[in-house]
Design a protein around this motif. Structure first.
Motif, PDB file in Angstrom:
ATOM      1  N   MET A   1      22.448  18.390  21.150  1.00 55.93           N
ATOM      2  CA  MET A   1      22.946  19.157  20.019  1.00 55.93           C
ATOM      3  C   MET A   1      23.937  20.111  20.193  1.00 55.93           C
ATOM      4  SD  MET A   1      22.810  18.709  16.500  1.00 55.93           S
ATOM      5  CE  MET A   1      23.168  19.410  15.240  1.00 55.93           C
ATOM      6  N   SER A   2      24.948  20.177  19.693  1.00 56.76           N
ATOM      7  CA  SER A   2      26.265  20.900  20.107  1.00 56.76           C
ATOM      8  C   SER A   2      27.049  21.488  18.929  1.00 56.76           C
ATOM      9  CB  SER A   2      27.176  20.569  21.059  1.00 56.76           C
ATOM     10  OG  SER A   2      27.770  19.520  20.707  1.00 56.76           O
ATOM     11  N   HIS A   3      27.647  22.580  18.823  1.00 59.57           N
ATOM     12  CA  HIS A   3      28.696  23.041  17.874  1.00 59.57           C
ATOM     13  C   HIS A   3      29.698  23.294  18.562  1.00 59.57           C
ATOM     14  CE1 HIS A   3      25.076  23.041  14.938  1.00 59.57           C
ATOM     15  NE2 HIS A   3      24.573  23.621  15.821  1.00 59.57           N
ATOM     16  N   ASP A   4      30.966  23.003  18.059  1.00 54.48           N
ATOM     17  CA  ASP A   4      32.395  23.311  18.517  1.00 54.48           C
ATOM     18  C   ASP A   4      32.865  23.871  17.377  1.00 54.48           C
ATOM     19  OD1 ASP A   4      33.416  22.303  21.296  1.00 54.48           O
ATOM     20  OD2 ASP A   4      32.323  20.609  20.465  1.00 54.48           O
ATOM     21  N   LEU A   5      33.205  25.217  17.571  1.00 54.81           N
ATOM     22  CA  LEU A   5      33.841  25.933  16.588  1.00 54.81           C
ATOM     23  C   LEU A   5      35.282  26.433  17.077  1.00 54.81           C
ATOM     24  CD1 LEU A   5      30.826  28.473  15.843  1.00 54.81           C
ATOM     25  CD2 LEU A   5      31.471  26.259  14.592  1.00 54.81           C
ATOM     26  N   VAL A   6      35.911  26.355  15.957  1.00 57.01           N
ATOM     27  CA  VAL A   6      37.686  26.754  16.125  1.00 57.01           C
ATOM     28  C   VAL A   6      37.943  28.006  15.495  1.00 57.01           C
ATOM     29  CG1 VAL A   6      40.095  26.137  16.457  1.00 57.01           C
ATOM     30  CG2 VAL A   6      38.165  24.541  17.063  1.00 57.01           C
ATOM     31  N   ALA A   7      38.204  29.155  15.710  1.00 57.10           N
ATOM     32  CA  ALA A   7      38.663  30.023  15.017  1.00 57.10           C
ATOM     33  C   ALA A   7      40.107  30.482  14.948  1.00 57.10           C
ATOM     34  CB  ALA A   7      37.932  31.281  15.255  1.00 57.10           C
ATOM     35  N   ILE A   8      40.753  30.446  13.961  1.00 52.80           N
ATOM     36  CA  ILE A   8      42.346  30.369  13.862  1.00 52.80           C
ATOM     37  C   ILE A   8      42.587  31.651  13.252  1.00 52.80           C
ATOM     38  CG2 ILE A   8      44.498  29.222  12.998  1.00 52.80           C
ATOM     39  CD1 ILE A   8      42.163  26.748  12.703  1.00 52.80           C
ATOM     40  N   HIS A   9      43.417  32.715  13.649  1.00 52.19           N
ATOM     41  CA  HIS A   9      43.911  33.694  13.144  1.00 52.19           C
ATOM     42  C   HIS A   9      45.592  33.558  12.759  1.00 52.19           C
ATOM     43  CE1 HIS A   9      45.792  37.796  13.223  1.00 52.19           C
ATOM     44  NE2 HIS A   9      45.125  37.801  12.202  1.00 52.19           N
ATOM     45  N   VAL A  10      45.701  33.721  11.486  1.00 55.61           N
ATOM     46  CA  VAL A  10      47.224  33.387  10.818  1.00 55.61           C
ATOM     47  C   VAL A  10      47.548  35.067  10.481  1.00 55.61           C
ATOM     48  CG1 VAL A  10      48.446  32.292   9.120  1.00 55.61           C
ATOM     49  CG2 VAL A  10      46.308  31.322   9.936  1.00 55.61           C
ATOM     50  N   PRO A  11      48.363  35.336  11.522  1.00 51.59           N
ATOM     51  CA  PRO A  11      49.030  36.930  11.347  1.00 51.59           C
ATOM     52  C   PRO A  11      49.872  36.958  10.334  1.00 51.59           C
ATOM     53  CG  PRO A  11      49.666  35.757  13.452  1.00 51.59           C
ATOM     54  CD  PRO A  11      48.715  34.965  12.858  1.00 51.59           C
ATOM     55  N   ASN A  12      50.624  35.916   9.719  1.00 48.49           N
ATOM     56  CA  ASN A  12      51.494  36.016   8.733  1.00 48.49           C
ATOM     57  C   ASN A  12      51.308  34.975   7.697  1.00 48.49           C
ATOM     58  OD1 ASN A  12      53.753  36.126   7.013  1.00 48.49           O
ATOM     59  ND2 ASN A  12      55.101  37.213   8.564  1.00 48.49           N
ATOM     60  N   ARG A  13      50.269  35.050   7.060  1.00 50.55           N
ATOM     61  CA  ARG A  13      50.072  33.961   5.958  1.00 50.55           C
ATOM     62  C   ARG A  13      51.383  33.370   5.263  1.00 50.55           C
ATOM     63  NH1 ARG A  13      46.393  35.031   1.816  1.00 50.55           N
ATOM     64  NH2 ARG A  13      46.157  32.982   1.352  1.00 50.55           N
TER      65      ARG A  13
ATOM     66  N   VAL B   1      44.162  31.152  18.525  1.00 51.02           N
ATOM     67  CA  VAL B   1      43.067  30.198  18.130  1.00 51.02           C
ATOM     68  C   VAL B   1      42.240  30.698  19.556  1.00 51.02           C
ATOM     69  CG1 VAL B   1      42.603  27.569  18.447  1.00 51.02           C
ATOM     70  CG2 VAL B   1      44.773  28.233  17.650  1.00 51.02           C
ATOM     71  N   GLN B   2      41.119  30.295  19.122  1.00 44.84           N
ATOM     72  CA  GLN B   2      39.853  30.727  19.994  1.00 44.84           C
ATOM     73  C   GLN B   2      38.774  29.366  19.548  1.00 44.84           C
ATOM     74  OE1 GLN B   2      39.344  33.096  22.583  1.00 44.84           O
ATOM     75  NE2 GLN B   2      41.471  33.553  21.951  1.00 44.84           N
ATOM     76  N   HIS B   3      38.508  28.895  20.869  1.00 43.56           N
ATOM     77  CA  HIS B   3      37.316  27.892  20.858  1.00 43.56           C
ATOM     78  C   HIS B   3      36.009  28.395  21.355  1.00 43.56           C
ATOM     79  CE1 HIS B   3      35.299  24.129  22.800  1.00 43.56           C
ATOM     80  NE2 HIS B   3      35.390  23.939  21.466  1.00 43.56           N
ATOM     81  N   VAL B   4      34.940  28.217  20.557  1.00 46.55           N
ATOM     82  CA  VAL B   4      33.653  28.638  20.962  1.00 46.55           C
ATOM     83  C   VAL B   4      32.804  27.311  20.903  1.00 46.55           C
ATOM     84  CG1 VAL B   4      31.755  30.018  20.266  1.00 46.55           C
ATOM     85  CG2 VAL B   4      33.809  30.701  19.857  1.00 46.55           C
ATOM     86  N   PHE B   5      31.933  27.229  21.939  1.00 50.88           N
ATOM     87  CA  PHE B   5      31.133  25.864  22.077  1.00 50.88           C
ATOM     88  C   PHE B   5      29.576  26.459  22.289  1.00 50.88           C
ATOM     89  CE2 PHE B   5      28.972  22.755  24.857  1.00 50.88           C
ATOM     90  CZ  PHE B   5      29.162  21.856  23.960  1.00 50.88           C
TER      91      PHE B   5
ATOM     92  N   VAL C   1      37.839  29.508  10.138  1.00 53.79           N
ATOM     93  CA  VAL C   1      36.805  29.074  10.950  1.00 53.79           C
ATOM     94  C   VAL C   1      36.666  27.607  10.755  1.00 53.79           C
ATOM     95  CG1 VAL C   1      34.570  29.515  11.903  1.00 53.79           C
ATOM     96  CG2 VAL C   1      35.604  31.361  11.388  1.00 53.79           C
ATOM     97  N   LEU C   2      36.417  26.760  11.782  1.00 58.79           N
ATOM     98  CA  LEU C   2      36.250  25.299  11.697  1.00 58.79           C
ATOM     99  C   LEU C   2      35.279  25.051  12.560  1.00 58.79           C
ATOM    100  CD1 LEU C   2      39.980  24.089  12.060  1.00 58.79           C
ATOM    101  CD2 LEU C   2      38.819  24.527  10.090  1.00 58.79           C
ATOM    102  N   GLU C   3      34.204  24.057  11.992  1.00 60.24           N
ATOM    103  CA  GLU C   3      33.364  23.396  12.906  1.00 60.24           C
ATOM    104  C   GLU C   3      33.582  21.949  12.910  1.00 60.24           C
ATOM    105  OE1 GLU C   3      28.477  22.127  12.878  1.00 60.24           O
ATOM    106  OE2 GLU C   3      29.405  22.731  11.162  1.00 60.24           O
ATOM    107  N   LEU C   4      33.885  21.434  14.303  1.00 56.19           N
ATOM    108  CA  LEU C   4      34.416  20.090  14.536  1.00 56.19           C
ATOM    109  C   LEU C   4      33.323  19.201  14.550  1.00 56.19           C
ATOM    110  CD1 LEU C   4      37.064  21.084  17.275  1.00 56.19           C
ATOM    111  CD2 LEU C   4      37.409  20.861  14.666  1.00 56.19           C
ATOM    112  N   LEU C   5      33.624  18.089  14.339  1.00 55.03           N
ATOM    113  CA  LEU C   5      32.621  16.842  14.401  1.00 55.03           C
ATOM    114  C   LEU C   5      32.463  16.560  15.821  1.00 55.03           C
ATOM    115  CD1 LEU C   5      33.899  14.560  11.592  1.00 55.03           C
ATOM    116  CD2 LEU C   5      31.737  15.634  11.772  1.00 55.03           C
ATOM    117  N   PRO C   6      31.225  16.475  16.332  1.00 53.87           N
ATOM    118  CA  PRO C   6      30.861  16.256  17.917  1.00 53.87           C
ATOM    119  C   PRO C   6      31.607  15.113  18.436  1.00 53.87           C
ATOM    120  CG  PRO C   6      28.819  16.983  16.544  1.00 53.87           C
ATOM    121  CD  PRO C   6      29.835  16.676  15.761  1.00 53.87           C
TER     122      PRO C   6
END
Length: 82
Positions: free
Chosen positions: A1-13, A75-79, A48-53
């Motif tokens: 089992m794993s979790h791929d997360l992507v955090a996205i910072h939008v500095p100027n919405r 963008v930052q990716h966390v696994f 914050v996104l959780e991607l499908l494995p």
């Protein structure tokens, strides 16, 4: 089992939200969960996104990050695996 997360910072919405949303829509089939946090006082936000494995290949994540940074997002990716 794993979790791929992507955090996205939008500095100027106000200027970047539409372009970021277009990238997310284009890649929507790979997104399992989405959480959006906005800071109206500073006109910024974090998504914050959780991607499908099965979709979160190294190639997909690299391309996804490039698309998002091209529209001005950070963008930052966390696994996690267990």
């Amino acid at each position: 089992m794993s979790h791929d997360l992507v955090a996205i910072h939008v500095p100027n919405r106000s200027e970047q939200a539409l372009a970021v949303q277009e990238v997310l829509t284009k890649n929507g089939a790979a997104i399992k969960t989405r959480l959006g946090l906005h800071d109206a006082e500073h006109n910024s936000g974090v998504i914050v996104l959780e991607l499908l494995p099965e979709r979160a290949t190294a190639e997909f994540i690299t391309d996804f990050q490039k698309e998002l940074t091209a529209v001005g997002a950070e963008v930052q990716h966390v696994f996690f695996t267990h």
